[in-house]
Design an enzyme around this catalytic site. Structure first.
Site, PDB file in Angstrom:
ATOM      1  N   PRO A  92     -23.889  24.346 -21.013  1.00 14.63           N
ATOM      2  CG  PRO A  92     -21.915  23.592 -20.403  1.00 14.63           C
ATOM      3  CD  PRO A  92     -22.385  24.189 -21.420  1.00 14.63           C
ATOM      4  CD  GLU A 119     -13.318  25.500 -22.508  1.00 16.28           C
ATOM      5  OE1 GLU A 119     -13.683  25.874 -21.447  1.00 16.28           O
ATOM      6  OE2 GLU A 119     -12.663  24.258 -22.947  1.00 16.28           O
ATOM      7  CG  ASP A 176     -45.958  13.444 -22.260  1.00 12.48           C
ATOM      8  OD1 ASP A 176     -46.355  12.458 -22.534  1.00 12.48           O
ATOM      9  OD2 ASP A 176     -45.420  14.235 -22.917  1.00 12.48           O
TER      10      ASP A 176
HETATM   11  N1  ADE Z   1     -22.906  21.627 -24.123  1.00 12.23           N
HETATM   12  C1  ADE Z   1     -22.101  21.172 -23.374  1.00 12.23           C
HETATM   13  N2  ADE Z   1     -22.610  20.761 -22.459  1.00 12.23           N
HETATM   14  C2  ADE Z   1     -24.017  20.870 -22.502  1.00 12.23           C
HETATM   15  C3  ADE Z   1     -25.101  20.564 -21.737  1.00 12.23           C
HETATM   16  N3  ADE Z   1     -25.106  19.961 -20.506  1.00 12.23           N
HETATM   17  N4  ADE Z   1     -26.345  21.332 -22.052  1.00 12.23           N
HETATM   18  C4  ADE Z   1     -26.299  21.970 -23.153  1.00 12.23           C
HETATM   19  N5  ADE Z   1     -25.306  22.166 -23.972  1.00 12.23           N
HETATM   20  C5  ADE Z   1     -24.285  21.636 -23.648  1.00 12.23           C
END
Ligand code: ADE
Length: 273
Positions: A92, A119, A176
């Site tokens: 993330p 984590e 697209d």
């Molecule tokens: N792993 C956990 N959340 C994620 C996300 N939003 N994008 C990519 N990998 C992730």
């Protein structure tokens, strides 16, 4: 293109056998190898994680299994003739995944995905491989998943459909939404199919003309309407010169005005409607 995925949930990647990606594999356009990270653990419990240095909640994935798994995956790939690997690390906190990044990745011959659980992976793993190959940390959105496997599915599908010979019509991804150079970066307008009349809602003669409608003025107006409601940020970041006279008219009807800086903005009170 060769794709390797190292994961503690190989079964999570089963959808790579289905539909577009499955067909790309069957046609030899994609060579996918899914590996179980636990094959590179040597203790009774197949441990892949440990407590974080410095404390804090959650567990961190250990260097050992990842290092051994990646070394062997790389050696196998090179032996099979693959070259120029890129390590794609779903997280993330990575670079936002966009159509532009999908195009960039689709031009590489070999992607190695390292979806993490817990984590995340001990930072030293990415730092060490970054001395030998490009490492791209990628986020598929501003939310936190339980692991990176779903992100691998998303990225692989977006990349696979860009590979030559995967979509039936070679041109079909040119228009697209978000395609680099797509018309003023608007979202695609609505689409329709038969029957021409459904629950009292009919097609107009113009919209029955299909593609001409989509690419014509009415289609573009619809694309504006949809973009203004769902993604006003796309309109805000367009240079005003991207809009023709009719575009400006529809933008004005939708509550947007040109500002001296050359971009369009929308009065806040119109946002509520
Ligand atoms: N792993 C956990 N959340 C994620 C996300 N939003 N994008 C990519 N990998 C992730």
């Amino acid at each position: 293109m060769r794709i390797d995925v190292v994961t503690i949930f190989p079964e999570y990647l089963e959808p790579l056998n289905v539909s577009l990606v499955g067909k790309a594999r069957a046609r030899g356009r994609l060579d996918v190898h899914v590996h179980d990270l636990r094959d590179w653990t040597y203790d009774r419990h197949n441990t892949v994680d440990d407590t974080p240095y410095g404390g804090g909640p959650g567990m961190v994935m250990k260097t050992g299994p990842w290092g051994d798994a990646l070394d062997e995956t790389l050696a196998d790939g090179f032996e099979a003739g693959a070259h120029s690997p890129v390590l794609v690390v779903p997280t993330p906190s990575g670079r936002p995944f966009t159509q532009e990044l999908a195009v960039e990745l689709s031009e590489r011959p070999w992607l190695i995905f390292t979806p993490a659980r817990y984590e995340g992976i001990d930072r030293r793993v990415m730092d060490e491989y970054a001395t030998r190959m490009p490492v791209v940390e990628v986020s598929i959105g501003d939310y936190v998943l339980a692991g990176g496997e779903a992100a691998v599915l998303v990225i692989t599908e977006a990349v696979a459909r860009l590979l030559p010979g995967v979509l039936g019509n070679a041109e079909s991804h040119r228009d697209d939404s978000f395609a680099p150079g797509a018309m003023a970066d608007l979202l695609e307008g609505p689409v329709f199919t038969k029957p021409p009349e459904w629950r009292g809602s009919g097609m107009t003669a113009v919209s029955l003309s299909g593609l001409h409608w989509m690419l014509g003025r009415r289609g573009r107006d619809e694309a504006f309407r949809r973009t203004a409601v769902n993604r006003p940020d796309l309109i805000e970041r367009c240079e005003a010169s991207a809009f023709d006279k009719k575009d400006r008219e529809i933008l004005s009807i939708l509550g947007w005005s040109p500002e001296p800086g050359g971009r369009f903005w929308r009065r806040p009170e119109d946002m509520e409607q």
